[in-house]
Design a protein around this motif. Structure first.
Motif, short mmCIF file in Angstrom:
data_model
loop_
_atom_site.label_atom_id
_atom_site.label_comp_id
_atom_site.label_asym_id
_atom_site.label_seq_id
_atom_site.Cartn_x
_atom_site.Cartn_y
_atom_site.Cartn_z
N ARG A 1 55.11 17.54 30.79
CA ARG A 1 54.77 17.63 32.20
C ARG A 1 53.58 18.56 32.40
O ARG A 1 52.68 18.28 33.17
N GLN B 1 51.63 10.34 30.16
CA GLN B 1 52.47 10.07 31.33
C GLN B 1 53.86 9.64 30.90
O GLN B 1 54.85 10.06 31.48
N GLU C 1 60.54 -0.82 38.41
CA GLU C 1 61.31 0.38 38.05
C GLU C 1 62.51 0.04 37.18
O GLU C 1 62.93 0.84 36.34
N MET D 1 57.35 3.28 30.48
CA MET D 1 57.66 4.65 30.89
C MET D 1 56.54 5.22 31.75
O MET D 1 56.79 6.04 32.62
N GLU E 1 61.31 14.59 31.32
CA GLU E 1 62.04 14.97 32.52
C GLU E 1 63.36 14.20 32.63
O GLU E 1 64.39 14.76 33.01
N ARG F 1 61.90 0.51 33.44
CA ARG F 1 62.00 1.91 33.02
C ARG F 1 63.47 2.30 32.83
O ARG F 1 63.84 2.92 31.84
N TYR G 1 57.34 11.64 31.79
CA TYR G 1 58.48 11.02 32.46
C TYR G 1 59.73 11.12 31.60
O TYR G 1 60.79 11.51 32.07
#
Length: 161
Positions: free
Chosen positions: A153, A119, A62, A56, A126, A65, A123
């Motif tokens: 965030r 982090q 990508e 993540m 969101e 994730r 992520y």
């Protein structure tokens, strides 16, 4: 087909206490299960991949994730998951290990992993708003809570400033 082992499992559906994004490194397995019991997680949907929450925060691809996000969404849909526990650990090969990735500096490793957990939480909050997120760093002496604010965030932005 031949039965090779007998057991009985409950047939009822369950509500998930937490989805846990964790590494598959077996050195921490006993402590991991004791920790889950201590924090009251009886029904977990574990997602075990190299690096745990690394996918993540800083995925190599990508697609890693996206795959894990879909697993979390399925846990939510199938088992009512509202809580996700993000975990990383010391000497993780996905980060190059303690010696290779951090030159044997356990303090630098812990600081890095704390940032990675924040982090990852930013992520994830969101991508899937409304989840209850927790972050934990595991070393060879215990499990350390990383405070992740309700607005992960905001926490990440504070670190950058």
């Amino acid at each position: 087909m031949k039965k090779v082992f007998h057991f009985e499992a409950p047939r009822d559906r369950y509500l998930c206490d937490a989805t846990i994004l964790w590494c598959f490194d077996n050195r921490f397995e006993l402590g991991f299960h004791k920790f889950l019991k201590r924090i009251g997680v009886v029904h977990a949907d574990p997602i075990k991949i190299a690096g745990g929450a690394k996918c993540m925060a800083s995925p190599e691809l990508e697609s890693e994730r996206e795959f894990v996000l879909e697993q979390i969404r399925k846990s939510m849909r199938l088992h009512g998951t509202k809580r996700v526990i993000l975990m990383v650990h010391s000497d993780c090969g996905a980060y190059g290990g303690l010696a290779g990735g951090f030159h044997g500096d356990s303090r630098a490793e812990a600081i890095h992993h704390e940032q990675e957990l924040r982090q990852a939480a930013a992520y994830l909050s969101e991508a899937i708003p409304g989840l209850q997120l927790e972050g934990d760093f595991v070393d060879f002496e215990g499990i350390w809570d990383v405070e992740i604010t309700s607005d992960a965030r905001e926490s990440q932005e504070e670190q950058i400033a």
